[in-house]
Write an enzyme that holds these catalytic residues in place. Structure first.
Site, PDB file in Angstrom:
ATOM      1  N   GLU A  69     -13.029   2.276  17.170  1.00 49.66           N
ATOM      2  CA  GLU A  69     -13.434   2.303  15.903  1.00 49.66           C
ATOM      3  C   GLU A  69     -15.011   1.199  15.971  1.00 49.66           C
ATOM      4  O   GLU A  69     -14.775   0.290  16.551  1.00 49.66           O
ATOM      5  CB  GLU A  69     -12.792   1.771  14.774  1.00 49.66           C
ATOM      6  CG  GLU A  69     -13.032   1.976  13.028  1.00 49.66           C
ATOM      7  CD  GLU A  69     -12.266   1.811  12.536  1.00 49.66           C
ATOM      8  OE1 GLU A  69     -11.769   0.738  12.290  1.00 49.66           O
ATOM      9  OE2 GLU A  69     -10.735   2.616  11.865  1.00 49.66           O
TER      10      GLU A  69
ATOM     11  N   GLY B 233      -3.969   3.027   7.944  1.00 47.62           N
ATOM     12  CA  GLY B 233      -3.586   1.214   8.896  1.00 47.62           C
ATOM     13  C   GLY B 233      -4.251   1.352   9.769  1.00 47.62           C
ATOM     14  O   GLY B 233      -5.350   0.648   9.422  1.00 47.62           O
ATOM     15  N   ARG B 234      -3.221   1.338  11.335  1.00 38.39           N
ATOM     16  CA  ARG B 234      -4.835   1.071  11.999  1.00 38.39           C
ATOM     17  C   ARG B 234      -4.938   2.509  13.274  1.00 38.39           C
ATOM     18  O   ARG B 234      -4.176   3.153  13.288  1.00 38.39           O
ATOM     19  CB  ARG B 234      -4.211  -0.120  13.196  1.00 38.39           C
ATOM     20  CG  ARG B 234      -4.485  -1.836  12.597  1.00 38.39           C
ATOM     21  CD  ARG B 234      -5.421  -1.713  12.897  1.00 38.39           C
ATOM     22  NE  ARG B 234      -5.773  -3.209  12.081  1.00 38.39           N
ATOM     23  CZ  ARG B 234      -6.392  -3.554  10.506  1.00 38.39           C
ATOM     24  NH1 ARG B 234      -6.834  -2.379   9.868  1.00 38.39           N
ATOM     25  NH2 ARG B 234      -6.235  -4.577  10.369  1.00 38.39           N
TER      26      ARG B 234
ATOM     27  N   ASP C 279      -9.285   6.982   7.483  1.00 31.70           N
ATOM     28  CA  ASP C 279     -10.129   5.877   7.254  1.00 31.70           C
ATOM     29  C   ASP C 279     -10.191   5.009   8.716  1.00 31.70           C
ATOM     30  O   ASP C 279     -11.206   4.266   8.296  1.00 31.70           O
ATOM     31  CB  ASP C 279      -9.171   5.174   5.474  1.00 31.70           C
ATOM     32  CG  ASP C 279     -10.478   4.665   5.095  1.00 31.70           C
ATOM     33  OD1 ASP C 279     -11.737   4.721   5.149  1.00 31.70           O
ATOM     34  OD2 ASP C 279     -10.338   3.387   4.693  1.00 31.70           O
TER      35      ASP C 279
ATOM     36  N   ILE D 108       0.587  -0.990  -0.274  1.00 32.33           N
ATOM     37  CA  ILE D 108       0.013   0.239   0.179  1.00 32.33           C
ATOM     38  C   ILE D 108       0.925   1.219  -0.422  1.00 32.33           C
ATOM     39  O   ILE D 108       0.301   2.082  -0.989  1.00 32.33           O
ATOM     40  CB  ILE D 108      -0.591  -0.007   1.023  1.00 32.33           C
ATOM     41  CG1 ILE D 108      -2.265  -1.210   1.449  1.00 32.33           C
ATOM     42  CG2 ILE D 108      -1.574   1.104   1.245  1.00 32.33           C
ATOM     43  CD1 ILE D 108      -2.793  -1.532   2.461  1.00 32.33           C
TER      44      ILE D 108
ATOM     45  N   HIS E 239     -13.858   3.277   7.853  1.00 34.17           N
ATOM     46  CA  HIS E 239     -12.822   2.480   7.289  1.00 34.17           C
ATOM     47  C   HIS E 239     -13.237   1.624   6.415  1.00 34.17           C
ATOM     48  O   HIS E 239     -13.273   0.315   6.163  1.00 34.17           O
ATOM     49  CB  HIS E 239     -12.259   1.205   8.763  1.00 34.17           C
ATOM     50  CG  HIS E 239     -11.860   0.741   8.493  1.00 34.17           C
ATOM     51  ND1 HIS E 239     -10.926   0.057   9.847  1.00 34.17           N
ATOM     52  CD2 HIS E 239     -11.275  -0.322   7.817  1.00 34.17           C
ATOM     53  CE1 HIS E 239      -9.792  -0.477   9.760  1.00 34.17           C
ATOM     54  NE2 HIS E 239      -9.946  -1.447   7.939  1.00 34.17           N
TER      55      HIS E 239
END
Lengths: 318, 318
Positions: A256, A226-227, A251, A146, A275
């Site tokens: 979350e 990523g996270r 994102d 990515i 996400h």
């Protein structure tokens, strides 16, 4: 007979491809939600992200082929039995996720988020100066598929690119300057755009601390694909509120989903997407996942080593 | 002595550059708003867009160097005296305008406008499938500096590019297929993104009629960075409302400014910015305008032909 449980939304042509890869295996199709504990307990191979809690370290399970790049929920001790192979779908998402975050960054440079807010008020109002990717220094943290795709796009539109890798490597196409993670603090102050694609591991949690956010330019845009837990959310909120950053494109968030009453939603200089940059939102992503799974089914059928095997220590592909 | 009236916001270094280009000329600085009719009547050269109504076909005026690419207000008979040269700032805006519209198109492919609307409601909601520039056919109508820059960026990110030109020419870098305007109807049905950069002339008004909008794919994104009147606004509204187009990204509208009660504001599949892609919103644009003006001052001082001279018949650079 080897039993394969497929929980990705495989259409006719996808099923044909998977079954052709291992004709002697027996295939059962379900969804992550509908897959029963019995189906999971009987499976020798699972294709797709069944809920980690339902696996219960099944001794029958030889391979769990995830449809995600992230592996966090599955490398936790007790989820998979010793000896079960874990493979992720690294590579399938590179185009979708890299493009999504890249375009978020470009759109923030042009203040399109602010113009969208003005539009909601039917307001023909000028938001002032903008910047250009062609004049920007872009820092990509995490140079997997990515991050590398992101860097190549930035370079193609004229940016100067800096990459941060976990491990030493040959030069990476599209990356003008390449450093290891311990150089992060030295390069953060130079970046106009910081794009982070770190997986959710112990080593990456909170890496964007208040101190690191303070190293960034006031005019910088921080992108996270990523996270969510890579960023200290409270510190980010403070930085954005006090205009210590130009903006953030996220994102992924922490927590979350982002709760409805979370103050981050209401900052005009953050742009949040739920996400969705990965998932199956770009049709090609799903085709790539099916291809990875089919290849690994074939490897299993032939007793060959699998692709995309995950290291339980790091959560990365080995 | 030749008198130069400068109404662009020239800072110290810009003034130095302009004056150095024609040291024997006399310079007066003002703004389009503050420039008196007397100042304008006395000027032999004007740098910047003074209101057309104030020029009154002044016989003293040898050159009007616009700071815009568009020339519509100045080619109207009676604005400039016969013999007054008109130059535009074509080239200065290519990067700013092309990037702005390109990024609007990319952002719509990723549904970032819809996610921004969701964010206003603190809603973590999935908007479904997206598309990729790398899989798109991009049609650029109007291949001046702006359109050419747009096509090059699209090509750099993997798109297939089609260009429409007014006049036959050599192949254009970044354009895979090149056609003349009479082929427009044949290529419209093929495009995923249609980017239009047509100036405001009689020939371009209403070129995107209801009939032409109907030729576009239901999934197409129409971008307008030229003049608002190139599009039949009512027809566009109907097409967008009935989902006959995926979306429109408009930096120009008709009328302009778009009135607060105009229904276009409220469609979620249109993204409107208030004619700001050019202007002086990207610092480099202004530097480029000063460079064009300085070069033309030097040409005038030496009695040489000027650059960017506008043809009063077409409104384009000759």
């Amino acid at each position: 007979m080897t039993k394969v449980l497929v929980v990705i939304p495989a259409q006719e042509e996808h099923r044909a491809k998977l079954e052709a890869a291992a004709p002697e295996f027996e295939f059962v199709y379900s969804t992550p939600k509908d897959a029963t504990e019995e189906m999971i307990a009987e499976a020798n191979i699972i294709i797709g992200n069944v809920p980690a809690g339902k696996i219960k370290a099944s001794e029958n399970l030889q391979l769990l082929q995830l449809n995600s790049a992230g592996t966090d929920a599955y490398i936790v001790p007790g989820v998979l039995a010793k000896g079960t192979l874990l493979a992720n779908a690294t590579g399938a998402y590179s185009k979708a996720v890299a493009e999504h975050l890249f375009i978020m960054g470009l759109a923030m440079q042009k203040k399109l988020h602010l113009y969208r807010d003005n539009q909601a008020r039917s307001a023909w109002e000028d938001e002032g100066l903008v910047t250009s990717i062609a004049d920007s220094t872009v820092l990509v943290v995490g140079l997997g598929d990515i991050g590398t795709h992101f860097a190549r796009m930035a370079k193609a539109l004229g940016a100067h690119t800096i990459g941060i890798k976990r491990r030493a490597s040959e030069p990476v196409e599209g990356v003008d300057e390449l450093y290891l993670t311990d150089e992060l603090d030295n390069v953060l102050p130079r970046a106009d755009i910081i794009a982070s694609f770190l997986p959710g591991t112990g080593a990456t949690a909170g890496i964007y601390s208040a101190q690191r956010l303070a190293l960034m330019k006031d005019t910088a845009i921080l992108l996270n694909g990523g996270r969510g837990n890579a960023i200290d959310t409270d510190a980010l909120y403070e930085a954005l509120k006090n205009k210590k950053l130009f903006g953030a494109g996220l994102d992924v968030t922490n927590p979350e989903p982002l709760p409805e009453d979370h103050p981050l939603w209401k900052l005009d200089n953050v742009w949040i997407t739920p996400h969705i940059s990965g998932g199956f939102h770009l049709k090609e992503t799903f085709e790539r996942i099916v291809n990875i799974a089919a290849k690994n089914l074939s490897h299993m059928a032939k007793g060959e080593p699998i692709d995309n095997e995950v290291d339980f220590e790091t959560g990365y592909r080995k």
